[in-house]
Write a protein that holds these residues in place. Structure first.
Motif, short mmCIF file in Angstrom:
data_model
loop_
_atom_site.label_atom_id
_atom_site.label_comp_id
_atom_site.label_asym_id
_atom_site.label_seq_id
_atom_site.Cartn_x
_atom_site.Cartn_y
_atom_site.Cartn_z
N ASP A 150 55.40 -22.61 153.10
CA ASP A 150 56.73 -23.32 152.90
C ASP A 150 57.81 -23.49 153.24
N MET A 269 58.80 -29.24 151.30
CA MET A 269 59.05 -30.95 151.09
C MET A 269 57.41 -30.86 150.11
N MET A 270 57.51 -32.06 148.65
CA MET A 270 56.34 -32.06 147.39
C MET A 270 55.66 -32.75 148.72
N LYS A 271 55.57 -33.58 149.48
CA LYS A 271 54.41 -33.83 149.76
C LYS A 271 53.67 -33.10 150.66
N ASN A 272 54.14 -31.98 151.38
CA ASN A 272 53.60 -31.80 152.23
C ASN A 272 52.79 -30.68 151.53
N VAL A 274 51.76 -31.06 148.71
CA VAL A 274 50.64 -32.44 147.36
C VAL A 274 49.15 -32.42 148.83
N SER A 275 49.27 -32.46 150.28
CA SER A 275 48.78 -32.79 150.53
C SER A 275 48.22 -31.33 151.24
N TRP A 278 45.88 -30.75 148.00
CA TRP A 278 44.67 -31.26 148.31
C TRP A 278 43.42 -31.50 149.54
N ASN B 18 51.58 -34.83 163.03
CA ASN B 18 51.66 -35.34 162.04
C ASN B 18 52.19 -36.82 161.46
N ARG B 19 53.53 -36.13 162.40
CA ARG B 19 54.97 -37.61 162.62
C ARG B 19 53.93 -38.69 162.93
N LYS B 24 46.77 -35.50 159.25
CA LYS B 24 47.02 -34.44 158.08
C LYS B 24 46.65 -33.14 158.71
N SER B 145 62.47 -34.48 158.64
CA SER B 145 63.03 -35.57 158.16
C SER B 145 62.91 -37.03 159.32
#
Lengths: 418, 181
Positions: A150, A269-272, A274-275, A278, B18-19, B24, B145
């Motif tokens: 990333d 990005m944290m969310k990306n 983490v997903s 996972w 994704n947006r 995912k 964003s």
């Protein structure tokens, strides 16, 4: 009427002249960092630092903290004794030997095991390998990899190693599938689709499936033989580059330049992250755990029925004379068709019994890496390559294992360690 | 109707996907994350519409497997609207693919993604003028964003096939290949 290539570019120039305005470019901090990481003089030290950082995290987080700190204690001091006591150490019962503790011969007597690698039961080793060792290794690796992905460091690493990889008919981009394969060979092989010619894909798939160990395997190797890791990686790297060079010479086809985009550095990005972690980790568990359990069961059955002893007697002389490894390595080699991590774990059991010299351990670990891609990768190769390429991959694989394995033995003999 | 997401490798198509679908799909900062196509569903005008994340392609003359897949996806889905995702800091390169898709008669919406990167690089784009010349909706976006997405979705229904001759005329004509310079 479709436009010709030139006409289209002319039109684009017309359009952009009227709509796009390029202001003076500021040299930002991002640009400065970007340059530092691709220029060889500064980029190579940065690359070494990054790789060393990843490795340290991998060893400390997965190996020392989770596996040695928690899991080994949990499994060896609580889980295994608990099961052994609950079932009265019943080494005469075939189900007990299959599911809990196969035991081993010591001075001609069958004795109980004292750790979860030796025990080799479905409920002991079968759970210890994936949950005690490999899960943490894979998690640590995927975390590091997601960050590198990333941020945008990988393409820069690709630029750096481009010159070296060109010598073996690959492009710097090959670093991406190679890196991915260090996590798991399956996504690594899939990623070769971005390479341009069939020749490049063939080379890449063959080299990946032979010389790049996956995260699961690395995790358990690090657990068993941390002191040999440097030698193992060096041997695999030499094999990767050496056989890449040879294959590039003999495989027909072209390896043209690929012009690759180097993206800007970005804040991950944290969310990306983490997903990704996972999805990748859960996919690993779904695929690996059933295979590890199945592997334990098959190997256990082969021992009980005497099939393993028969194979060991038949293949033993060849293994000993060509590769210099004892006939007991037959069983890990069989298990390795299903899961490499399980197979390396079995070597650990053999080491505990003291029937192998350090050099034999080293040779066996390397052999386990290269002799066969795991079942999942093998199935994917069937899908990705046409039958001619697939046969080619298998033929090169056999040739490479025989030549390289023999060569390692030869070097061992000359150094008088084999 | 289907919607295809197309564009160069690493311009953010997976982030768009994704947006728009809440799915995912991995987003990675290197080219070639999506080498196979991915399908998903998005709500559009009160109904579920299929959205396809097409592998990155530089042009419709395929050079690698990912591009072959891209061209095949386009040809197999004749009734689709194409969201062509461009890197706003490299508009010219992206326009090549956009024009190729327009020439093949597909209705196109152009997303000028990484608008923030273009601003960092001090590149200014006259969006309205670009829209007038191309005759298709053009929307600046920052995928990571989420800026510009509402506008992008609202403009999908405005997309309509445009004749390339019309674009040439709007751009003020074009020299034939022989006298290019």
């Amino acid at each position: 009427m479709p436009l010709s290539v030139d006409e289209r570019w002319n039109l684009i120039e017309k359009i952009s002249k009227q709509t796009v305005e390029f202001g003076a470019r500021k040299h930002t901090l991002k640009d400065a960092i970007a340059e530092l990481t691709v220029k060889p003089l500064t980029g190579i030290p940065v690359a070494i630092a990054v790789l060393y950082g990843i490795w340290s995290f991998f060893v400390d987080f997965a190996g020392t903290l989770f596996t040695d700190g928690f899991m080994v204690r949990l499994f060896d001091e609580h889980w295994l004794p608990f099961l052994q006591n609950a079932f009265h150490n019943n080494l005469d019962n075939w189900a007990y030997r299959l599911f809990i503790d196969a035991g081993h011969i010591e001075n001609g007597v069958l004795v109980a095991s004292d750790n979860c690698l030796e025990a080799f039961g479905v409920l002991t080793s079968g759970f210890f390998v994936p949950f005690g060792v490999v899960l943490w290794a894979v998690l640590a690796f995927y975390l590091m990899f997601a960050l590198l992905e990333d941020v945008g460091y990988l393409p820069r690493l690709a630029v750096l190693v481009d010159t070296v990889l060109h010598k073996i008919g690959l492009h710097g981009y090959a670093i991406v599938p190679t890196f991915l394969s260090l996590g798991c060979n399956v996504p690594g092989v899939t990623a070769t689709r971005a390479l341009e010619t069939r020749k490049q894909r063939f080379l890449m798939i063959t080299l990946l499936s032979v010389f790049v160990p996956c995260g699961a395997q690395i995790g358990i190797m690090q657990d068993l033989v941390p002191e040999l890791m440097g030698w193992i990686f060096l041997t695999l790297a030499i094999g990767y580059l050496g056989f890449g060079f040879i294959l590039n010479k003999i495989v027909p086809g072209k390896s043209p330049e690929i012009i690759m985009d180097v993206p800007p550095y970005r804040m991950p990005m944290m969310k990306n992250i983490v997903s990704k972690l996972w999805v990748r980790t859960s996919r690993f568990l779904l695929v690996a755990v059933p295979f590890v359990l199945l592997g334990c069961l098959i190997v256990g059955l082969m021992y009980l029925t005497g099939a393993m002893d028969w194979l060991a007697t038949v293949l033993g002389p060849f293994l000993m004379s060509w590769f210099g490894v004892p006939e007991e390595t037959v069983s890990p080699l069989i298990a390795g068709f299903l899961r490499k991590d399980l197979a390396v774990g079995m070597l650990g059991g053999l080491m505990e019994q003291g029937i192998m010299t350090t050099f034999q351990v080293f040779t066996s670990v390397v052999l386990l890496c290269i002799y066969f891609p795991c079942l999942a990768t093998f199935a994917l190769m069937l899908k990705e390559e046409n039958w001619k390429e697939f046969l080619g991959s298998i033929a090169s694989l056999v040739a490479m294992v025989l030549v390289y394995g023999g060569l390692i033995h030869l070097v061992g003999i000359m150094l008088e360690v084999a | 109707m289907k919607i295809l997401l197309m564009g160069h490798p690493n311009v953010g198509k997976s982030v768009f996907f994704n947006r728009l679908t809440g799915a995912k799909v991995f987003e990675s900062n290197y080219p070639g994350t999506t080498v196979d196509f991915t399908k998903g569903w998005m709500r559009f005008g009160g109904e579920d519409v299929e959205l396809i994340d097409v592998p990155g392609a530089f042009s419709l003359e395929p050079k690698d497997r990912a591009e072959e897949v891209a061209v095949k996806m386009l040809e197999e889905n004749r009734d689709s609207v194409v969201i062509c995702v461009l890197d706003a800091s490299k508009v010219e390169r992206g326009l090549y693919l956009a024009l190729e898709i327009i020439e093949r008669g597909y209705p196109v919406v152009v997303a000028l993604n990484m608008w923030d990167v273009a601003e960092d690089k001090n590149i200014r784009i006259d969006v309205e003028k670009l829209e007038r010349i191309l005759g298709v909706p053009v929307v600046p976006t920052i995928a990571i964003s989420g800026e510009g997405f509402k506008e992008l979705v609202s403009k999908i229904k405005e997309a309509a096939p445009v004749k390339i001759e019309k674009i040439i005329e709007n751009a003020g004509g074009v020299e034939s290949a022989a006298v290019s310079g």
